[in-house]
Design an enzyme around this catalytic site. Sequence first.
Site, short mmCIF file in Angstrom:
data_model
loop_
_atom_site.label_atom_id
_atom_site.label_comp_id
_atom_site.label_asym_id
_atom_site.label_seq_id
_atom_site.Cartn_x
_atom_site.Cartn_y
_atom_site.Cartn_z
CB CYS A 81 -0.79 -0.10 1.13
SG CYS A 81 -1.97 1.32 1.54
CB CYS A 118 -0.62 2.77 4.12
SG CYS A 118 -1.97 1.93 3.51
CG ASP A 119 3.39 1.10 4.25
OD1 ASP A 119 2.77 1.81 5.36
OD2 ASP A 119 3.39 -0.03 4.27
C1 LIG Z 1 0.55 -4.59 5.05
C2 LIG Z 1 -0.68 -3.53 5.24
C3 LIG Z 1 -0.41 -2.15 5.53
C4 LIG Z 1 -1.41 -1.24 5.63
N1 LIG Z 1 -1.19 0.21 6.18
C5 LIG Z 1 -2.23 0.94 6.08
C6 LIG Z 1 -2.09 2.38 6.79
O1 LIG Z 1 -0.75 2.59 6.95
N2 LIG Z 1 -3.14 3.12 6.62
C7 LIG Z 1 -4.33 2.89 6.19
O2 LIG Z 1 -5.18 3.60 6.21
N3 LIG Z 1 -4.64 1.47 5.68
C8 LIG Z 1 -3.73 0.76 5.65
N4 LIG Z 1 -3.95 -0.49 5.23
C9 LIG Z 1 -5.20 -0.81 4.64
C10 LIG Z 1 -6.00 -1.18 5.69
O3 LIG Z 1 -5.31 -2.04 6.62
C11 LIG Z 1 -7.57 -1.68 5.40
O4 LIG Z 1 -7.92 -0.75 4.58
C12 LIG Z 1 -8.38 -2.00 6.49
O5 LIG Z 1 -7.77 -2.67 7.45
C13 LIG Z 1 -9.68 -2.65 5.91
O6 LIG Z 1 -10.33 -2.95 7.15
P1 LIG Z 1 -11.59 -4.00 7.05
O7 LIG Z 1 -12.39 -3.97 8.27
O8 LIG Z 1 -12.34 -3.55 5.89
O9 LIG Z 1 -11.07 -5.35 6.53
P2 LIG Z 1 -9.87 -6.14 7.39
O10 LIG Z 1 -9.09 -5.60 8.06
O11 LIG Z 1 -9.40 -7.01 6.01
O12 LIG Z 1 -10.62 -7.31 7.99
C14 LIG Z 1 -11.44 -8.39 7.63
C15 LIG Z 1 -12.18 -9.15 8.91
O13 LIG Z 1 -12.95 -10.25 8.31
C16 LIG Z 1 -12.52 -11.41 8.99
N5 LIG Z 1 -13.07 -12.48 8.08
C17 LIG Z 1 -13.20 -12.65 6.92
N6 LIG Z 1 -13.82 -13.68 6.28
C18 LIG Z 1 -14.35 -14.41 7.57
C19 LIG Z 1 -15.16 -15.51 7.72
N7 LIG Z 1 -15.52 -16.13 6.73
N8 LIG Z 1 -15.38 -15.59 9.11
C20 LIG Z 1 -15.18 -14.94 9.85
N9 LIG Z 1 -14.27 -13.83 10.06
C21 LIG Z 1 -13.86 -13.33 8.68
C22 LIG Z 1 -11.17 -11.39 9.21
O14 LIG Z 1 -10.66 -12.43 9.87
C23 LIG Z 1 -11.06 -9.93 9.64
O15 LIG Z 1 -11.11 -9.86 10.78
C24 LIG Z 1 -3.01 -1.78 5.23
C25 LIG Z 1 -3.03 -2.63 4.52
C26 LIG Z 1 -2.03 -3.95 4.65
C27 LIG Z 1 -2.16 -5.24 4.34
#
Ligand SMILES: Cc1cc2nc3c(=O)[nH]c(=O)nc-3n(C[C@H](O)[C@H](O)[C@H](O)COP(=O)(O)OP(=O)(O)OC[C@H]3O[C@@H](n4cnc5c(N)ncnc54)[C@H](O)[C@@H]3O)c2cc1C
Length: 317
Positions: free
Chosen positions: A129, A132-133
């Site tokens: 990302c 982000c970084d």
């Molecule tokens: C390495 C990395 C660095 C990042 N750095 C940044 C940053 O600096 N700043 C920023 O703003 N964004 C950053 N991001 C992006 C950010 O992490 C995401 O946009 C954000 O976390 C999305 O949140 P979410 O809740 O939509 O999904 P996710 O964080 O993907 O959460 C999904 C959840 O659903 C659960 N899940 C999925 N399927 C199932 C199932 N069948 N049963 C039970 N649970 C399930 C997973 O276990 C998890 O708990 C980064 C991403 C990564 C990978």
Amino acid sequence: MYDLVIVGAGVAGMSASIYASRYKMDHLIFGETPGGQGMLAGAVENYPGYVSVPGPELMQKIVDQVKHYGVEVKQESIKGLVKIEGGFEVKTDKEKYQAKTLVLAMGASYRHLNIPGEEKLIGKGVSYCSTCDAPLFKGKIVAVIGGGNAALSGAIHLASFAKKVLIIHRRDEYRAEPIRVERLRQNRKIEEILTNEVTEIKGQEKVEAIVSKNPYQGSQEIKVDGVFIEIGQVPSSVLAGQLGVVVDKQGYIEVNPGMVTNIPGVFAAGDIAAIEGGIHFRQFVTAAADGARAAAGVYQYLQGEAPTPSWDQKLTR
Ligand SMILES: Cc1cc2nc3c(=O)[nH]c(=O)nc-3n(C[C@H](O)[C@H](O)[C@H](O)COP(=O)(O)OP(=O)(O)OC[C@H]3O[C@@H](n4cnc5c(N)ncnc54)[C@H](O)[C@@H]3O)c2cc1C
């Protein structure tokens, strides 16, 4: 029967839970990985309230906030979602639950190259990302891998921080929009390495070099401080399909600006959602906002009010 089940314990799901608690909704939140993608993030420098915070620390604080309201984050894997009279049945690897409404917040995952060194160095120079970084690589040399819009935009963004940006693509032309290619080529800090595949990322404690292979000239080792792998995301939307929730061509759940899906009582939030008329901007802060709006929509739905806007209501601009 619970008022609400939240599928996913990333930022979106947890934000939905915090709002649901404050609306006094009887709810459960499930996450195979509590904290979601946030657990993989290194230093987060764009979440309001923190100049810099490690991803896992930020996630732990949010989990604590969810628990503060007496809600347990259930670390169970959801295997099935079924429509029943008055709501939905949620089948996990352990039990069955029933709820009147659902917030789908299963997130998405970045595509990996699956090459040696990649997993070991995530957060130690390997990133997925650039939004982000990028600021973490001020004055450094970085490689961006990919040839689509995200990769080219990422390279241009990185060039405003890094000393030098190498964009490495396995084909001899990009898939990105021509305007982005033009901007990339105007940037003197960016060097293109086409028809090359990165086969290894080297480094002990942090990224030190990549190995890049050209079919005619063989492999070369290039010293870099960071590697941005920008080859797309995969939404975790299999469960949505079980309910007949409409997804777009890439598999993201289609929602309107109220986070309403086509199925009454089902809302979606965070990285998994594609908001009608919105830009695809998948960040902690947008996921948190989506979760809040989804919870507000659920509350409205449970009060018997029609969602605003409804699924059928088209945007008027
Ligand atoms: C390495 C990395 C660095 C990042 N750095 C940044 C940053 O600096 N700043 C920023 O703003 N964004 C950053 N991001 C992006 C950010 O992490 C995401 O946009 C954000 O976390 C999305 O949140 P979410 O809740 O939509 O999904 P996710 O964080 O993907 O959460 C999904 C959840 O659903 C659960 N899940 C999925 N399927 C199932 C199932 N069948 N049963 C039970 N649970 C399930 C997973 O276990 C998890 O708990 C980064 C991403 C990564 C990978």
